[in-house]
Write a protein that holds these residues in place. Structure first.
Motif, mmCIF file in Angstrom:
data_model
loop_
_atom_site.group_PDB
_atom_site.id
_atom_site.type_symbol
_atom_site.label_atom_id
_atom_site.label_comp_id
_atom_site.label_asym_id
_atom_site.label_seq_id
_atom_site.Cartn_x
_atom_site.Cartn_y
_atom_site.Cartn_z
ATOM 1 N N PRO A 368 30.927 29.511 34.770
ATOM 2 C CA PRO A 368 30.156 31.513 34.626
ATOM 3 C C PRO A 368 31.247 32.262 34.483
ATOM 4 N N GLN A 369 32.351 32.944 34.827
ATOM 5 C CA GLN A 369 33.054 33.667 34.570
ATOM 6 C C GLN A 369 33.890 33.374 33.337
ATOM 7 N N SER A 370 33.533 33.058 32.632
ATOM 8 C CA SER A 370 34.529 33.008 31.747
ATOM 9 C C SER A 370 34.273 33.772 30.545
ATOM 10 N N ALA A 394 25.058 37.678 31.194
ATOM 11 C CA ALA A 394 26.248 37.331 30.781
ATOM 12 C C ALA A 394 27.205 38.436 32.242
ATOM 13 N N LEU A 395 26.501 39.635 31.420
ATOM 14 C CA LEU A 395 26.564 40.287 32.291
ATOM 15 C C LEU A 395 26.178 40.434 33.717
ATOM 16 N N SER A 401 33.148 43.214 32.525
ATOM 17 C CA SER A 401 34.047 42.446 31.173
ATOM 18 C C SER A 401 33.747 43.763 30.528
ATOM 19 N N VAL A 402 34.913 44.163 29.715
ATOM 20 C CA VAL A 402 34.733 45.561 28.255
ATOM 21 C C VAL A 402 34.217 44.959 27.435
ATOM 22 N N ARG A 403 34.466 44.033 27.422
ATOM 23 C CA ARG A 403 34.721 43.254 25.621
ATOM 24 C C ARG A 403 33.166 43.030 25.936
ATOM 25 N N VAL A 404 32.626 42.043 26.985
ATOM 26 C CA VAL A 404 31.053 41.383 26.850
ATOM 27 C C VAL A 404 30.191 43.420 26.440
#
Length: 939
Positions: A368-370, A394-395, A401-404
């Motif tokens: 779940p953290q990928s 996901a958030l 996560s900056v990408r998310v």
């Protein structure tokens, strides 16, 4: 015994014993000295006896008979010490000294052999081991298995099953004899042929006998008589074979058809197309695939938790076309490595779209953290709402996560994006991109607050400060821009951040490209001196300005020039560089303002005054140009350049009387050869030839070493029609200035125009003797022969010219078009090898492509020639003529504009038109079409 046998038994001359009483050298008069051997031995009591040197015994006849001559190579005549032919000194005795020497040499050889033995054996052992590694024996390959047999117990030995009988029931039946094939002897076959009396071939003897049968290939032989028979015909009907092949293909297609449903599996029309689409694989490829499959199977078997092994195995099956097998393998990998995201991503890629979502969901439950898995899940969704839903989940799992966050913000509108960005900077306070994105979406006041918070959280990032400066510039707060950049540098240095000068200059270029010109210039002024030594400042700044100009960052380059002028205000070269930059990339107003400052700091620099006056004259402001020249006279009295510039200004403006008065004053104060020449030229173009001749005579008395005066004097007489006087003037000129090539050329052409070809040749030859390695003289000699329809002589002269001047571009350019069409390309390759960067050669190659109708290549080579030497007017003229024939009006106009900027002054065809007195008032844009029209089309 014959004489031949006697000669064979006779020994070689050097091996024979000397005759009695023979004294060496006596026949040549060598009797002036006496040696100890002549008077006999004289020994003392302590001398060594002669037992060590025994007298050689008399050899028997048998010994002489056994010894053969030098040509006898019989093995029985071989001697281990002397070989076959014996030694040169074999007649002497083999005494104790010889034996002692041989013993010593043998001991030395033995000792050296022992020293090398260890090294030799070691090298031999290494070669054997290397050979065994490359080609191991069968027993070496199974040595590990043999060693493992020692650990097998008795029970395991006994449990080994016996080898079964693999034969079927019929083969195991003892009453059934196996089928055996025994070849029939040829005698049996021949006997059968003789008994039946029939065969289907003709022997060579029968063909030679001329037997003819009405049925080709069917002859019957009975009792030695050949008669027509009914044997099977050997005649081949190709038509029937082709029909049979088509029938077989049709049968095979029918066999693969579905007779029940009536639908064929193979499309007869697309059969060959389908065959072409099959990727052929050679035996080597199949073997490689088998080896790779075996290796990868070993990898995943020995280490099931190694994810790259599963991925590689699946991709191997995918490449070989077994997609389902690849899916099965990668799913097994997912079961074996459930915590590896790469395996799940590979499984998602291989699965169809409907099953990929299920696989990615299963992977997210495991990891779940990928971030990669969540992004992949987003990509699999087609609806924007579904993407948003996935990203929000996901958030919830990975809020840092900056990408998310970036992916989620990109899907939102402006207001929702602001909300997400506010939450994002709370969760990721060290992300500069999120802070800057939030600042761009906010208003001016809120953006300032956002950037201040960003500086508090990330005090070591320069982009925040640069963004703040751009924000102030956008609000017209220009006075704040340099302050923010200075505070940025001091703050970063206080936080131990290294100031990378090149990186800041790159940031300045990016600011200029985005429209923030003042920020870019402020950055340049702030960082231009960081890390630069005082003695290297000028060179480094010039390099930086050229780099910015090459990147089209003209405002940054202008800021660098301004800083250089501030540091070096009295350097003329710095002002000139800045002036040329403004002339190329700035406006006329910027150039004139810069030149005004330049002449104030460097009043003795004539070129700066002249550039200012020319700029005013080109803009049509003649009074301003006169005033600039007047100020230049005050700063530089009796300057030849300023005098001539003032004269040109008045003559170009039509003020001929004023120009004459200026020239008269110039002759009295600065009567140089160039001033005298310009005075004569002015009178010449104004049709006062008498005054021009008087001025030239006066000038030649004062300046006899000025070549252009002799040239003008002779050309003036030619125009008047006095050939004899012109010839005399040219002869005087070459005697006075023998190194002036143009005067020699004018004299030669004068004789050639008057049909004195022989005289012209002699003049050019004399000129070449006095001016060695001068390509212009060689070129003129070649052209004289070509114009005289003696091309073969011209080719010989050209060969000599290229030997003396191998790097002359004008000679190679002429040599290319002297060749026949098939040889021109080869000649051009040779020319480019010798003169790769010569504008004349590049122009010749462009013309060569022009003749071959290769328009794009011709245009490309014209561009290269112009780039190499923009001052060559012939290149511009040919390029303009090329565009007139093959280009558009826009392309012609582009060439004309570029030519006006370059202002070419050299070139054979260009000077022939521009130096013509009829064109003395024409400018570059007017001369270009005239020169182009005078040029022939290359053939």
């Amino acid at each position: 015994m014959s004489s031949a046998q006697v000669s064979k038994q006779r020994k070689a001359f050097l091996s024979q014993a000397p005759p009695p009483g023979y004294v060496p050298g006596l026949g040549r008069g060598a009797t002036g000295f006496t040696t100890r051997s002549d008077i006999g031995p004289a020994r003392e009591a302590g001398d060594i006896s002669d037992e060590r040197h025994p007298r050689p015994g008399k050899k028997s006849k048998t010994d002489d008979d056994d010894r053969s001559d030098e040509e006898d190579l019989n093995e029985a005549n071989f001697d281990e010490f002397n070989g076959y032919g014996g030694s040169l000194f074999s007649s002497g005795p083999y005494d104790a000294d010889d034996r002692e020497a041989d013993r010593i040499y043998n001991s030395i050889d033995s000792h050296m052999d022992k020293r090398r033995k260890e090294r030799r054996e070691k090298r031999f052992q290494e070669e054997i081991e290397k050979f065994r590694q490359e080609r191991p024996k069968i027993q070496q390959q199974f040595s590990d298995l043999k060693r493992a047999l020692s650990r097998v117990s008795n029970d395991e030995w006994l449990s080994i099953p016996d080898v079964g009988d693999a034969r079927n029931k019929r083969e195991r039946n003892p009453h059934v004899r196996p089928d055996r094939y025994t070849p029939v002897p040829d005698t049996v076959l021949q006997r059968a042929i003789n008994q039946t009396g029939r065969h289907n071939t003709l022997s060579a003897a029968q063909l030679a006998g001329g037997y003819i049968t009405p049925y080709p290939g069917t002859l019957t032989q009975i009792g030695g008589t050949i008669t027509p028979g009914f044997a099977t015909s050997t005649h081949i009907d190709l038509k029937q074979i082709g029909e049979a092949r088509n029938s077989m293909l049709g049968v095979k297609l029918d066999q693969v058809s579905d007779s029940v449903s009536g639908q064929t599996v193979v499309d007869p029309k697309g059969y060959l197309t389908d065959l072409n689409s099959i990727t052929p694989q050679s035996t080597g490829d199949i073997n490689d695939v088998k080896k790779a499959r075996l290796l990868l199977k070993s990898v995943i078997t020995t280490n099931p938790s190694h994810a790259p092994g599963w991925i590689a195995s699946a991709r191997l099956e995918e490449v070989t076309g077994h997609i389902q097998k690849a899916r099965n393998i990668v799913m097994q990998g997912c079961d074996a490595c459930p915590k590896n995201e790469d395996v799940w991503l590979e499984a998602t890629r291989l699965q169809p779209d409907d099953q990929a979502k299920a696989v990615i969901a299963q992977s997210i439950r495991q990891l779940p953290q990928s971030v990669k898995l969540w992004i992949k899940a987003t990509e699999l969704e087609t609806e924007v709402s579904a993407k948003r839903s996935v990203l929000r989940k996901a958030l919830e799992q990975i809020p840092t996560s900056v990408r998310v966050w970036k992916a989620a913000i990109e899907l939102e509108e402006v207001e929702d994006a602001k909300i997400l960005l506010n939450r994002a900077v709370e969760c990721c306070p060290l992300s500069v991109e999120l802070w800057l994105a939030l600042g761009r979406l906010e208003s001016y006041e809120n953006a300032r607050k956002v950037l201040n918070k960003a500086r508090e959280n990330i005090p070591t990032d320069r982009l925040i400060w640069i963004t703040a400066s751009k924000l102030e510039e956008s609000q017209e707060n220009l006075h704040m821009v340099p302050k923010i950049i200075e505070r940025a540098l001091s703050s970063l240095q206080a936080n131990l951040v290294e100031i990378n000068r090149d990186q800041w200059i790159t940031d300045a270029e990016e600011c200029e490209n985005s429209g923030s010109v003042h920020t870019a210039q402020a950055i340049i002024h702030a960082v231009i001196s960081i890390g630069v030594e005082d003695e290297d400042r000028l060179d480094q700044w010039v390099e930086d300005a050229e780099s910015c100009t090459a990147h089209e960052a003209y405002q940054c380059a202008r800021a660098i020039h301004a800083h250089m002028l501030k540091v070096f205000p009295s350097k003329k070269n710095v002002w000139l560089r800045a002036a040329y930059f403004e002339k190329s990339h700035g406006s006329r107003q910027q150039l004139e303002e810069l030149l005004q400052k330049a002449v104030a700091h460097c009043p003795k620099a004539e070129v700066l005054w002249l550039m200012g006056a020319k700029s005013k004259w080109l803009s049509g402001d003649v009074p301003a140009a006169r005033s600039i020249l007047a100020l230049a006279f005050q700063a530089n009295p009796n300057s030849e350049e300023i005098w001539l510039a003032a004269v040109k200004l008045e003559s170009e403006s039509g003020e001929f009387e004023r120009a004459r008065r200026l020239l008269e004053k110039a002759r009295s104060s600065a009567g140089t050869g160039r001033v005298m020449m310009k005075s004569a030229k002015l009178e010449w173009v104004l049709k006062d030839l008498t005054k021009a001749r008087e001025l030239l005579e006066e000038a030649l008395e004062k300046h006899p070493d000025f070549a252009k005066l002799w040239m003008m004097r002779g050309q003036l007489e030619e125009e008047r029609g006095d050939i004899a006087v012109a010839r005399d003037i040219y002869n005087r000129g070459v005697k006075k200035i023998p190194n002036s090539v143009p005067i020699w050329l004018l004299l030669s052409r004068l004789e050639e125009r008057n049909n004195n070809i022989t005289k012209a040749r002699s003049i050019l030859e004399n000129a070449r003797h006095k001016n060695l390695q001068t390509p212009e003289l060689w070129l003129e000699a070649v052209r004289v022969e070509v114009r005289g329809e003696k091309k073969s002589i011209g080719m010989g002269l050209m060969a000599k010219a290229l030997q003396e001047c191998p790097s002359s571009g004008i000679l190679w350019a002429e040599a290319i078009f002297m060749e026949l069409r098939p040889q021109r390309k080869t000649k051009s390759v040779d020319a480019l090898k010798k003169c790769e960067h010569d504008a004349h050669v590049l122009l010749a190659v462009a013309k060569l492509f022009w003749t071959e109708r290769k328009i794009s290549k011709g245009r490309e080579w014209f561009q290269r020639a112009i780039k190499i030497d923009p001052d060559l007017g012939d290149t511009w003229a040919y390029f303009y003529k090329f565009e007139q024939q093959h280009g558009t009006e826009a392309q012609q106009e582009a060439v004309r504009k570029r030519c006006n900027v370059a202002e070419p002054r050299h070139g054979e065809a260009w000077c022939a038109v521009s130096k013509d007195m009829k064109n003395w008032q024409k400018h570059t844009d007017q001369l270009l079409p005239l020169v182009a029209n005078s040029l022939p089309i290359p053939m």
